[in-house]
Structures are given as C-alpha cells and as structure tokens.
Design a protein around this motif. Structure first.
Motif, PDB file in Angstrom:
ATOM      1  N   SER A 169     -10.691  27.911  56.595  1.00  0.00           N
ATOM      2  CA  SER A 169     -10.694  28.182  55.099  1.00  0.00           C
ATOM      3  C   SER A 169     -10.546  29.927  54.632  1.00  0.00           C
ATOM      4  CB  SER A 169     -12.240  28.334  54.837  1.00  0.00           C
ATOM      5  OG  SER A 169     -12.364  26.351  55.473  1.00  0.00           O
ATOM      6  N   ALA A 170     -10.419  30.427  54.904  1.00  0.00           N
ATOM      7  CA  ALA A 170     -10.181  31.625  54.701  1.00  0.00           C
ATOM      8  C   ALA A 170      -8.148  32.179  54.378  1.00  0.00           C
ATOM      9  CB  ALA A 170     -10.741  32.700  56.392  1.00  0.00           C
ATOM     10  N   ASP A 186      -4.869  27.589  65.605  1.00  0.00           N
ATOM     11  CA  ASP A 186      -4.542  26.954  66.996  1.00  0.00           C
ATOM     12  C   ASP A 186      -3.856  27.629  68.063  1.00  0.00           C
ATOM     13  OD1 ASP A 186      -6.170  25.248  66.194  1.00  0.00           O
ATOM     14  OD2 ASP A 186      -4.514  23.786  65.576  1.00  0.00           O
ATOM     15  N   SER A 187      -2.489  28.257  67.729  1.00  0.00           N
ATOM     16  CA  SER A 187      -1.733  29.580  67.991  1.00  0.00           C
ATOM     17  C   SER A 187      -2.804  30.669  69.159  1.00  0.00           C
ATOM     18  CB  SER A 187      -0.837  29.603  67.296  1.00  0.00           C
ATOM     19  OG  SER A 187      -1.116  30.462  66.474  1.00  0.00           O
ATOM     20  N   VAL A 188      -4.039  30.796  67.879  1.00  0.00           N
ATOM     21  CA  VAL A 188      -4.080  32.193  68.785  1.00  0.00           C
ATOM     22  C   VAL A 188      -6.077  31.855  69.124  1.00  0.00           C
ATOM     23  CG1 VAL A 188      -3.121  33.567  67.269  1.00  0.00           C
ATOM     24  CG2 VAL A 188      -5.513  33.059  66.265  1.00  0.00           C
ATOM     25  N   TYR A 189      -6.166  30.874  68.748  1.00  0.00           N
ATOM     26  CA  TYR A 189      -7.845  29.965  69.755  1.00  0.00           C
ATOM     27  C   TYR A 189      -7.522  30.023  71.170  1.00  0.00           C
ATOM     28  CZ  TYR A 189     -12.570  28.428  69.830  1.00  0.00           C
ATOM     29  OH  TYR A 189     -13.779  28.172  70.390  1.00  0.00           O
ATOM     30  N   THR A 190      -9.211  30.572  71.855  1.00  0.00           N
ATOM     31  CA  THR A 190      -9.537  30.872  72.922  1.00  0.00           C
ATOM     32  C   THR A 190     -11.406  30.793  73.012  1.00  0.00           C
ATOM     33  OG1 THR A 190      -9.747  33.493  72.895  1.00  0.00           O
ATOM     34  CG2 THR A 190      -7.686  32.659  73.861  1.00  0.00           C
ATOM     35  N   ASP A 191     -11.301  29.425  73.871  1.00  0.00           N
ATOM     36  CA  ASP A 191     -12.875  29.781  73.954  1.00  0.00           C
ATOM     37  C   ASP A 191     -14.079  30.795  73.366  1.00  0.00           C
ATOM     38  OD1 ASP A 191     -12.160  27.114  74.486  1.00  0.00           O
ATOM     39  OD2 ASP A 191     -12.442  27.448  77.091  1.00  0.00           O
ATOM     40  N   GLY A 192     -14.987  30.583  72.792  1.00  0.00           N
ATOM     41  CA  GLY A 192     -15.659  31.955  72.383  1.00  0.00           C
ATOM     42  C   GLY A 192     -15.342  32.458  71.541  1.00  0.00           C
ATOM     43  N   MET A 193     -13.832  32.430  71.103  1.00  0.00           N
ATOM     44  CA  MET A 193     -13.615  33.351  69.362  1.00  0.00           C
ATOM     45  C   MET A 193     -14.164  33.114  68.413  1.00  0.00           C
ATOM     46  SD  MET A 193      -9.782  34.008  69.538  1.00  0.00           S
ATOM     47  CE  MET A 193      -9.580  34.742  68.873  1.00  0.00           C
ATOM     48  N   GLU A 194     -15.164  34.357  67.931  1.00  0.00           N
ATOM     49  CA  GLU A 194     -15.810  33.673  66.434  1.00  0.00           C
ATOM     50  C   GLU A 194     -15.127  34.223  65.612  1.00  0.00           C
ATOM     51  OE1 GLU A 194     -18.894  37.523  68.236  1.00  0.00           O
ATOM     52  OE2 GLU A 194     -19.603  35.110  67.689  1.00  0.00           O
ATOM     53  N   SER A 195     -15.134  33.462  64.481  1.00  0.00           N
ATOM     54  CA  SER A 195     -14.007  33.072  62.938  1.00  0.00           C
ATOM     55  C   SER A 195     -14.241  34.677  62.734  1.00  0.00           C
ATOM     56  CB  SER A 195     -15.598  32.898  61.967  1.00  0.00           C
ATOM     57  OG  SER A 195     -16.242  33.680  61.135  1.00  0.00           O
ATOM     58  N   GLU A 196     -14.757  36.055  62.698  1.00  0.00           N
ATOM     59  CA  GLU A 196     -13.859  37.120  62.031  1.00  0.00           C
ATOM     60  C   GLU A 196     -12.636  37.400  62.931  1.00  0.00           C
ATOM     61  OE1 GLU A 196     -16.327  40.049  60.735  1.00  0.00           O
ATOM     62  OE2 GLU A 196     -17.676  38.237  59.556  1.00  0.00           O
ATOM     63  N   SER A 197     -12.668  36.763  64.210  1.00  0.00           N
ATOM     64  CA  SER A 197     -12.306  37.435  65.100  1.00  0.00           C
ATOM     65  C   SER A 197     -10.709  36.793  65.241  1.00  0.00           C
ATOM     66  CB  SER A 197     -12.418  37.908  66.709  1.00  0.00           C
ATOM     67  OG  SER A 197     -13.089  36.332  67.804  1.00  0.00           O
ATOM     68  N   LEU A 198     -11.275  35.182  65.123  1.00  0.00           N
ATOM     69  CA  LEU A 198     -10.075  34.387  65.448  1.00  0.00           C
ATOM     70  C   LEU A 198      -8.882  34.506  63.557  1.00  0.00           C
ATOM     71  CD1 LEU A 198      -9.149  31.780  66.113  1.00  0.00           C
ATOM     72  CD2 LEU A 198     -10.727  30.922  65.277  1.00  0.00           C
ATOM     73  N   ILE A 199      -9.759  35.017  62.827  1.00  0.00           N
ATOM     74  CA  ILE A 199      -8.933  35.377  61.317  1.00  0.00           C
ATOM     75  C   ILE A 199      -7.697  36.383  61.631  1.00  0.00           C
ATOM     76  CG2 ILE A 199      -8.966  36.213  59.357  1.00  0.00           C
ATOM     77  CD1 ILE A 199     -11.920  34.830  59.049  1.00  0.00           C
ATOM     78  N   ARG A 200      -8.441  37.824  62.112  1.00  0.00           N
ATOM     79  CA  ARG A 200      -7.759  38.798  62.559  1.00  0.00           C
ATOM     80  C   ARG A 200      -6.747  38.836  63.642  1.00  0.00           C
ATOM     81  NH1 ARG A 200      -9.066  44.306  63.807  1.00  0.00           N
ATOM     82  NH2 ARG A 200     -11.233  43.875  62.999  1.00  0.00           N
ATOM     83  N   GLU A 201      -6.627  37.201  64.685  1.00  0.00           N
ATOM     84  CA  GLU A 201      -5.367  37.338  65.619  1.00  0.00           C
ATOM     85  C   GLU A 201      -4.995  36.772  64.405  1.00  0.00           C
ATOM     86  OE1 GLU A 201      -4.818  38.951  68.330  1.00  0.00           O
ATOM     87  OE2 GLU A 201      -6.946  39.963  67.722  1.00  0.00           O
ATOM     88  N   ALA A 202      -5.280  35.792  64.055  1.00  0.00           N
ATOM     89  CA  ALA A 202      -4.122  34.467  62.428  1.00  0.00           C
ATOM     90  C   ALA A 202      -3.659  35.354  61.708  1.00  0.00           C
ATOM     91  CB  ALA A 202      -4.908  33.715  61.990  1.00  0.00           C
ATOM     92  N   LEU A 203      -3.333  36.002  61.588  1.00  0.00           N
ATOM     93  CA  LEU A 203      -2.829  36.665  60.678  1.00  0.00           C
ATOM     94  C   LEU A 203      -1.893  37.816  60.978  1.00  0.00           C
ATOM     95  CD1 LEU A 203      -6.328  38.059  57.917  1.00  0.00           C
ATOM     96  CD2 LEU A 203      -4.446  36.822  57.805  1.00  0.00           C
ATOM     97  N   LYS A 204      -2.135  38.754  62.536  1.00  0.00           N
ATOM     98  CA  LYS A 204      -2.150  39.639  63.051  1.00  0.00           C
ATOM     99  C   LYS A 204      -0.557  38.451  63.477  1.00  0.00           C
ATOM    100  CE  LYS A 204      -4.188  42.454  65.525  1.00  0.00           C
ATOM    101  NZ  LYS A 204      -5.618  43.035  66.465  1.00  0.00           N
ATOM    102  N   ALA A 205      -1.341  37.035  64.314  1.00  0.00           N
ATOM    103  CA  ALA A 205       0.680  36.073  64.064  1.00  0.00           C
ATOM    104  C   ALA A 205       1.450  35.964  63.764  1.00  0.00           C
ATOM    105  CB  ALA A 205      -0.782  34.886  64.664  1.00  0.00           C
ATOM    106  N   ALA A 206       1.134  35.841  61.963  1.00  0.00           N
ATOM    107  CA  ALA A 206       1.770  35.148  60.846  1.00  0.00           C
ATOM    108  C   ALA A 206       2.880  36.547  60.812  1.00  0.00           C
ATOM    109  CB  ALA A 206       1.050  35.097  59.597  1.00  0.00           C
ATOM    110  N   LEU A 207       2.473  37.710  61.217  1.00  0.00           N
ATOM    111  CA  LEU A 207       3.006  38.800  61.028  1.00  0.00           C
ATOM    112  C   LEU A 207       4.722  38.456  61.860  1.00  0.00           C
ATOM    113  CD1 LEU A 207       0.934  41.700  60.022  1.00  0.00           C
ATOM    114  CD2 LEU A 207       1.624  40.315  58.494  1.00  0.00           C
TER     115      LEU A 207
END
Length: 207
Positions: A169-170, A186-207
């Motif tokens: 959603s973010a 989906d490309s960055v998610y690992t078990d136990g990841m919380e939303s803000e760290s998930l957003i952070r890694e997703a944004l990094k992956a987009a670059l």
C-alpha cells in the motif's frame, strides 16, 4: 503556513502519520527517508512541514529536518513535479543521493524512481542543477537503522500478511503500480520482516 508541528505521534501508516497537538490531530504525508526516523507511537515528535492548498484538499507534508523540506520545496517548483511526485522522489532516494544524481547528470538513476520517465529526468537535471547548488555542501542525511521497537510502533506484534499489505500500500501511495509494488515486496521479503524494513528494502531494489 504551518511550518513545524510538535506533538504526540498517534498513528504510523506509511507514508502517512497522525500527530496529536493539544487535542487536534494533524495528518501528515512523509517521504520514507523521514518516516524511518520517527520515534515509536506514543512518543513526542517534531516534524518540519510544508502546507499545500488545492481546490479539493489541504495537505501537510512533513520532513525530519529543514534540509529535506527545502529540497522538497525546490522539487515542486520544477515543471511537472507536484507534491506527490516530490514525495516519491525523496522516498526512493535520500536527499544526498538525489542531489548527487542531479549534479552528476545521472539520468538513469532518476529514471528508476516511480513516475519519472527519461524526459522528466532530463528536465529535472536541467532545471534543478543550478538551483540545487546551494545544497552542494550538505552532509548526507543519515538514516539510522530502524530498531525493532520503532518498526513495530512500540508494542505491536507484526502480522506477516499485514506487513506485506502495508508495504504494498505504501509503495502504491508513492506512485508504483500495484503489480510492480507486489513484485518488489515479494522480491525482498523474508520471514519475520516488518513493514518499514520491507518498504526500505523494496525501494532499494527498485533503484
């Protein structure tokens, strides 16, 4: 104009927060670079703000410091860049990274951001290179690694599905298409990841 707000952080729903000031709740849109620096829900927060008045809405945009707010204000002066796109740009890369991209005329880095095509990126470089020279001596905005307490809002147990949905959603709110947001998460998610760290890694992956 509302330039600064100090109050109690009531809600964190990236990329928006709710701050209570003497009983009045202010809804504030924030770039993720500032969002990561927020304290836990229930604690006092100081946010530097930019107030936008439109025919259909009055919106508050918030930043961790005056420097990032200043860059946002320069961004939205550029042709074709509104507050939403400015927010997306400063979520996809830090202020220092954006400044470096403009000064180095790194169009490819800018194109990786949501809503930025090659023509828009080239226009941003032309329009902003001289205007952003005053920020040239800035130090990189340090984004401290988020603690588990900060990420969970202080006392919330994170549900896997809600964390992924919140992250998606973010990203959509920041301009990514739903399918793209889902793929990034989906490309960055690992078990136990919380939303803000998930957003952070997703944004990094987009670059």
């Amino acid at each position: 104009m509302i330039g600064r707000i100090r109050g109690t952080l009531v809600e964190k729903q990236p990329p928006e927060i709710l701050v209570d000031v003497a009983g009045v709740g202010y809804e504030i849109h924030m770039p993720m670079t500032s969002f990561y620096q927020l304290p836990a829900v229930g604690e006092e927060v100081v946010v530097y703000t930019h107030f936008v008045v439109r025919e259909d809405a009055q919106l508050l945009f918030g930043f961790a410091d005056k420097l990032e707010r200043g860059l946002f204000r320069e961004l939205i002066k550029a042709n074709g860049v509104g507050p939403k796109l400015g927010l997306a740009i400063l979520s996809g890369m830090s202020a220092s990274q954006f400044l470096a991209s403009v000064q180095n005329e790194d169009v490819s880095a800018l194109v990786s951001l949501p809503g930025i095509g090659r023509k828009t990126a080239e226009r941003l470089v032309v329009e902003l290179k001289d205007r952003l020279a005053k920020f040239g001596k800035m130090q990189s905005i340090a984004v401290p690694p988020p603690s588990s307490d900060l990420l969970s809002g202080g006392n919330t147990i994170v549900n896997v599905n809600s964390a992924r949905e919140e992250a998606q959603s973010a990203l959509i709110a920041l301009g990514y298409k739903p399918a793209q947001a889902s793929k990034l998460v989906d490309s960055v998610y690992t078990d136990g990841m919380e939303s803000e760290s998930l957003i952070r890694e997703a944004l990094k992956a987009a670059l």
